[in-house]
Scaffold this active site. Structure first.
Site, mmCIF file in Angstrom:
data_model
loop_
_atom_site.group_PDB
_atom_site.id
_atom_site.type_symbol
_atom_site.label_atom_id
_atom_site.label_comp_id
_atom_site.label_asym_id
_atom_site.label_seq_id
_atom_site.Cartn_x
_atom_site.Cartn_y
_atom_site.Cartn_z
ATOM 1 N N TYR B 177 -4.375 -6.494 -2.718
ATOM 2 C CA TYR B 177 -3.694 -5.253 -3.099
ATOM 3 C C TYR B 177 -4.580 -4.087 -2.729
ATOM 4 O O TYR B 177 -5.771 -4.234 -2.482
ATOM 5 C CB TYR B 177 -3.380 -5.234 -4.606
ATOM 6 C CG TYR B 177 -4.577 -4.999 -5.490
ATOM 7 C CD1 TYR B 177 -5.330 -6.072 -5.957
ATOM 8 C CD2 TYR B 177 -4.958 -3.708 -5.858
ATOM 9 C CE1 TYR B 177 -6.431 -5.870 -6.759
ATOM 10 C CE2 TYR B 177 -6.056 -3.497 -6.661
ATOM 11 C CZ TYR B 177 -6.803 -4.574 -7.113
ATOM 12 O OH TYR B 177 -7.891 -4.370 -7.907
ATOM 13 N N CYS B 178 -3.971 -2.876 -2.722
ATOM 14 C CA CYS B 178 -4.762 -1.679 -2.433
ATOM 15 C C CYS B 178 -4.214 -0.524 -3.237
ATOM 16 O O CYS B 178 -4.041 -0.637 -4.439
ATOM 17 C CB CYS B 178 -4.812 -1.395 -0.944
ATOM 18 S SG CYS B 178 -3.188 -1.288 -0.155
ATOM 19 N N ARG B 179 -3.897 0.591 -2.553
ATOM 20 C CA ARG B 179 -3.566 1.782 -3.332
ATOM 21 C C ARG B 179 -2.112 1.836 -3.757
ATOM 22 O O ARG B 179 -1.786 2.433 -4.775
ATOM 23 C CB ARG B 179 -3.916 3.028 -2.526
ATOM 24 C CG ARG B 179 -5.410 3.166 -2.350
ATOM 25 C CD ARG B 179 -5.749 4.098 -1.203
ATOM 26 N NE ARG B 179 -7.161 4.072 -0.896
ATOM 27 C CZ ARG B 179 -7.647 4.218 0.332
ATOM 28 N NH1 ARG B 179 -6.832 4.396 1.354
ATOM 29 N NH2 ARG B 179 -8.949 4.183 0.534
ATOM 30 N N CYS B 183 0.186 2.211 1.360
ATOM 31 C CA CYS B 183 -1.169 1.965 1.832
ATOM 32 C C CYS B 183 -1.147 0.708 2.698
ATOM 33 O O CYS B 183 -0.590 -0.323 2.319
ATOM 34 C CB CYS B 183 -2.095 1.778 0.627
ATOM 35 S SG CYS B 183 -3.727 1.203 1.061
ATOM 36 N N LEU B 207 -2.470 -0.447 -7.299
ATOM 37 C CA LEU B 207 -3.023 -0.281 -8.634
ATOM 38 C C LEU B 207 -2.244 0.734 -9.471
ATOM 39 O O LEU B 207 -1.973 0.471 -10.662
ATOM 40 C CB LEU B 207 -4.498 0.130 -8.544
ATOM 41 C CG LEU B 207 -5.170 0.100 -9.916
ATOM 42 C CD1 LEU B 207 -5.289 -1.324 -10.432
ATOM 43 C CD2 LEU B 207 -6.521 0.776 -9.876
#
Lengths: 223, 223
Positions: B177-179, B183, B207
Site C-alpha cells: 500500500y502507499c498514499r 498513488c 493509508l
DNA sequence: ACACTATTCAATTGATCTCTTGAATTAAAG
DNA sequence: CTTTAATTCAAGAGATCAATTGAATAGTGT
C-alpha cells in the site's frame, strides 16, 4: 513442492533458449546463419551434417525462436530472427572464453600451431596449387593485385575478408600472401581465418620474392 | 566426416555453456545467485529442490564456469563467476521475451490476473494480517512510514524494493500500500513483485482511507 | 504425367539428463 | 571421541536427445 507456478513455467521457457544452444552443431549452424540467410542444403554442406540432421537441428532452433524460415521455390531459407540472437551468441562465446579453461587452451593451441606461424615455401605452394590442393588468396588491395599476382590466386583484400568467408571452402587449406616479409596483411589474414576454423598458412615472403625466384606471375593490364 | 576438429571442439565447448543454461531449475538457481553469494541449503530452500539435487545442479553450473564456490566452515558458498554471466543471462531472458510467444503470454497473463489488478479491501487485509497469512509492505518513503502506518507493515520504499527482495518470503502473499488510490507506488511495487514471481496485491485505497475507516494505525513519534 | 530436387517426417538405437534414495565425506559442537 | 549438520557421491528408473535410415511431401523442369 516447488515455489510459484508462474516463476517455474517462466524459467522453463527461458531454458528452451539454453537448450537450443546446448549443442555444438546447432551453434555452428547459428554461426553460419549469422552471416546471412541460407538454405538447408547450404547449411548441411557447410556444417558437414546430413541434410535430415541439419533440418532437425534447424527446427529446434526455430522452436526456440532463434531462427525463422521462409520458403522460396523449392528451397527453405533460414535466418536468425533478430540482432538480439547474435548478441546472445556473442555473450555466450565471451563467457566461454573467459571462464572455460578448455576454450582458452584450444584457441591458444590452435593459433600457435607450428604451421600457423611457419610460412609455406614458394616451391611447395606452387606444387600444391598445381594439384589443386590449396586455395591461394591475395590479401592486398585490388589495385596491387591487378598489377601482378600468383597464378590461380583469388583477390580478397584484408578488410573484405570477413565478408567473403562464405566463398571459401572450409575443407581446403588456404595460403595467404601479400607484399612481403614485412607486410602484416597475410599474417592478419591467417589469424582471422584460423580463428574461424580454416586451415590457413602464410606464404614465405610475398609477391616480390616470388618474382625474384623466377616463378610465374599473372599480369592483368587491360580491362 | 566433420569439418575442422578445432572448430568442432570449440563449438562443443561453447555448447557446454548452453547446456548449463538448458534447465529451468539451474536458471532459477542462477537468478538467486545473481543477488549474492548463497549456501547450498539456502538455495535448496529458495528453489524448493532437494539438497542433493541442488548440489548436482550447482556442480553443473560450476563445470560450465558460470559459478564458483568457496568453503566457509561447514557451508559451501556459491556465487556467479562474473558480471558477464549475468549479462549473458539477461540477454537470454531478452531473447526469450522477444521471440517466444509462450513467454509473452505467461507474463501478460500473470500481470493481468484479476487479483493482480483488483485491490484487497481493507477489512479483508486486516483479517489476513491478524492470522499471519500475509506480508504487508509500506512502499512510501521512510519519513511517511514513521508518521503512521498499518499494524505489522514493513517499510520498504519502492526504490529499495529490488534490493530487499531476498528478505521477503516467496511463499507468502504480499499486499502493498502507499498514499492512496491516486498513488502509483503500490501499483509499481505489485508489478515488480509479480514479475519476480511473488504473489502480490494492492490494498484498496491507501493509508488515509484506512484511517477513515477507523482501523488501527501505528504511530512512531519518538526515536 | 514423369523424373528430379529440396526438405521434412517417422522410427530406431545408443547416449545423456533429471531426479530420487541412501551412503560417504568433512567440519563444527558437545 | 561421538554426534550433528552441510554437502557430495553413487547407483538406478524414466525421460529426452542425437544421429541414421528410409519414406513422404512439395515445388521445378521436361
Amino acid at each position: 513442492m516447488s515455489t510459484q507456478p508462474f516463476k517455474h513455467d517462466l524459467f522453463n521457457q527461458f531454458a528452451r533458449i539454453g537448450k537450443a544452444m546446448s549443442n555444438g552443431n546447432r551453434l555452428e549452424l547459428l554461426e553460419f546463419l549469422a552471416q546471412g540467410e541460407r538454405s538447408v542444403d547450404a547449411l548441411a554442406r557447410l556444417s558437414g551434417l546430413s541434410v535430415a540432421n541439419t533440418s532437425q537441428h534447424l527446427q529446434q532452433l526455430r522452436q526456440a525462436g532463434l531462427v525463422t524460415s521462409r520458403k522460396q521455390g523449392q528451397k527453405v531459407l533460414y535466418r536468425v530472427s533478430g540482432e538480439d540472437v547474435l548478441e546472445l551468441f556473442a555473450h555466450l562465446r565471451q563467457v566461454a572464453e573467459r571462464h572455460l579453461a578448455e576454450v582458452q587452451r584450444l584457441v591458444d593451441d590452435y593459433l600457435k600451431t607450428r604451421d600457423a606461424l611457419e610460412p609455406v615455401p614458394a616451391e611447395e605452394l606452387l606444387q600444391r596449387a598445381r594439384e589443386g590442393r590449396v586455395t591461394v588468396i591475395d590479401v592486398r588491395p585490388e589495385e596491387e593485385y591487378r598489377s601482378g599476382h600468383l597464378p590461380g590466386a583469388v583477390n580478397i583484400p584484408l578488410p573484405e575478408l570477413e565478408q567473403h568467408l562464405q566463398a571459401l571452402d572450409p575443407q581446403q587449406p588456404i595460403v595467404a600472401y601479400c607484399r612481403g616479409p614485412h607486410c602484416v596483411l597475410a599474417f592478419d589474414a591467417v589469424k582471422l581465418l584460423r580463428n574461424r576454423g580454416y586451415r590457413a598458412q602464410r606464404l614465405e615472403g610475398g609477391l616480390p620474392e616470388w618474382r625474384l625466384e623466377q616463378l610465374p606471375v599473372i599480369e592483368e593490364d587491360a580491362t
